[in-house]
Design a protein around this motif. Structure first.
Motif, short mmCIF file in Angstrom:
data_model
loop_
_atom_site.label_atom_id
_atom_site.label_comp_id
_atom_site.label_asym_id
_atom_site.label_seq_id
_atom_site.Cartn_x
_atom_site.Cartn_y
_atom_site.Cartn_z
N SER A 165 0.89 -1.27 0.10
CA SER A 165 0.14 -0.11 -0.26
C SER A 165 0.72 1.20 -0.03
CB SER A 165 -0.87 0.08 1.06
OG SER A 165 -0.24 0.37 2.39
N GLU A 166 2.11 1.05 0.41
CA GLU A 166 3.02 2.37 0.45
C GLU A 166 3.32 2.85 -1.08
OE1 GLU A 166 6.31 1.39 3.18
OE2 GLU A 166 4.88 1.28 4.90
N ARG A 167 3.43 1.88 -2.00
CA ARG A 167 3.72 1.95 -3.13
C ARG A 167 2.60 2.39 -4.22
NH1 ARG A 167 6.47 -2.96 -1.87
NH2 ARG A 167 4.80 -4.15 -2.87
N PHE A 168 1.52 2.36 -3.49
CA PHE A 168 0.25 2.44 -4.34
C PHE A 168 0.29 3.95 -5.15
CE2 PHE A 168 -4.18 3.13 -5.10
CZ PHE A 168 -4.81 2.09 -5.49
N ASP A 169 0.00 3.64 -6.51
CA ASP A 169 -0.01 4.75 -7.44
C ASP A 169 -0.90 4.48 -8.58
OD1 ASP A 169 1.73 3.13 -8.94
OD2 ASP A 169 3.39 4.40 -8.63
N GLU A 170 -0.53 5.05 -9.68
CA GLU A 170 -1.33 4.69 -10.89
C GLU A 170 -1.39 3.35 -11.41
OE1 GLU A 170 2.43 6.63 -12.14
OE2 GLU A 170 0.95 7.10 -10.60
N ASN A 171 0.03 2.75 -10.95
CA ASN A 171 0.35 1.38 -11.43
C ASN A 171 -0.60 0.20 -10.54
OD1 ASN A 171 2.19 2.22 -13.31
ND2 ASN A 171 3.34 3.00 -12.05
N TYR A 172 -1.24 0.54 -9.43
CA TYR A 172 -2.00 -0.24 -8.84
C TYR A 172 -3.63 -0.01 -8.78
CZ TYR A 172 1.94 -1.91 -5.99
OH TYR A 172 3.34 -2.56 -5.83
N ALA A 173 -4.29 -1.32 -8.66
CA ALA A 173 -5.71 -1.39 -8.30
C ALA A 173 -6.13 -2.12 -7.20
CB ALA A 173 -6.23 -1.80 -9.69
N MET A 174 -7.10 -1.60 -6.50
CA MET A 174 -7.66 -2.47 -5.47
C MET A 174 -8.72 -3.37 -6.18
SD MET A 174 -6.39 -2.16 -2.29
CE MET A 174 -7.68 -2.83 -1.27
N ILE A 175 -8.91 -4.60 -5.83
CA ILE A 175 -9.68 -5.53 -6.36
C ILE A 175 -10.50 -6.34 -5.30
CG2 ILE A 175 -10.17 -7.38 -7.97
CD1 ILE A 175 -7.53 -6.57 -9.44
N TYR A 176 -11.84 -5.97 -5.32
CA TYR A 176 -12.60 -6.76 -4.22
C TYR A 176 -13.36 -7.83 -5.02
CZ TYR A 176 -11.55 -2.66 -1.63
OH TYR A 176 -10.92 -1.47 -1.07
N GLN A 177 -13.37 -9.03 -4.57
CA GLN A 177 -14.08 -10.18 -5.03
C GLN A 177 -14.75 -11.11 -4.07
OE1 GLN A 177 -11.87 -12.58 -8.17
NE2 GLN A 177 -13.90 -13.16 -8.78
N LYS A 178 -15.86 -11.23 -4.48
CA LYS A 178 -16.79 -12.20 -3.21
C LYS A 178 -16.80 -13.62 -3.93
CE LYS A 178 -20.72 -11.90 -0.48
NZ LYS A 178 -21.79 -11.06 -0.19
N VAL A 179 -16.14 -14.38 -3.47
CA VAL A 179 -16.11 -15.93 -3.68
C VAL A 179 -17.05 -16.51 -2.74
CG1 VAL A 179 -14.92 -17.86 -4.57
CG2 VAL A 179 -14.16 -15.46 -5.02
N GLU A 180 -18.16 -17.20 -3.09
CA GLU A 180 -19.10 -17.63 -2.00
C GLU A 180 -18.96 -16.73 -0.59
OE1 GLU A 180 -17.81 -21.75 -1.52
OE2 GLU A 180 -17.96 -22.13 -3.68
N GLN A 181 -18.53 -17.23 0.54
CA GLN A 181 -18.71 -16.47 1.63
C GLN A 181 -17.51 -15.76 1.98
OE1 GLN A 181 -21.57 -16.00 3.46
NE2 GLN A 181 -22.45 -17.38 1.75
#
Length: 176
Positions: A131-147
């Motif tokens: 997260s300290e390196r987070f910039d335009e080259n990163y994305a946060m991806i949230y994925q729900k798989v079952e529970q």
């Protein structure tokens, strides 16, 4: 990215040549190396393990779980939500867990499940480092798989980070 070979990267060092075998695997490996993920089920598993053994950790993990539960309500099963930013509230909760875990570890407190707590501790540290390196080259991806909710801090473009690492050692020869 968590470990650095200072003998090879200090300013007053001789010029090194690094031979990088299996270079065809570098794109996939670099995405893996510079990305991080946390899964809700792992948080819940460790939370159950520490419930009556380390109340401070239990409380911090409950806070993380509460945030993840709210986020999972935004997700449909097997669909991903991609965001260009990171929740500071989530990072604060992860940091609070790391601080609490360090306190528990420093007291020499032993209990069943400590290896699982350590494993989660290092996963969270890797996530915070990414997260300290987070910039335009990163994305946060949230994925729900079952529970389960998978939170993936994904490095989309690793070129800048790879170039920075390569610059530290001098010459790199890539081959497969």
């Amino acid at each position: 990215p968590l470990v650095n070979l200072n003998d090879f990267t200090e300013k007053n060092r001789p010029e090194y040549t690094v031979l990088l075998d299996e270079a065809h695997n570098l794109p996939a490996r670099s995405h893996e190396m510079f990305s991080a993920r946390i899964k809700k089920q792992k948080i819940l598993q460790v939370r159950r393990l520490v419930k009556n053994k380390a109340p401070t950790l239990y409380k911090k993990l409950s806070g993380i779980n509460t945030w993840m539960l709210q986020k999972s309500k935004e997700c449909n099963v097997n669909e991903a939500i991609v965001e260009s930013g990171i929740s500071q509230k989530f990072l604060n909760r992860l940091t609070a867990f790391v601080v609490a875990a360090k306190d528990v570890f420093s007291t020499g407190h032993h209990f069943n499940g400590k290896p699982e707590v350590l494993d989660l501790f290092f996963e969270i540290i890797m996530f915070l480092k990414a997260s300290e390196r987070f910039d335009e080259n990163y994305a946060m991806i949230y994925q729900k798989v079952e529970q389960d909710l998978d939170i993936h801090l994904y490095c989309i473009n690793t070129a800048k980070l790879l170039f920075k690492a390569i610059k530290k050692v001098g010459t790199v020869v890539f081959f497969s």
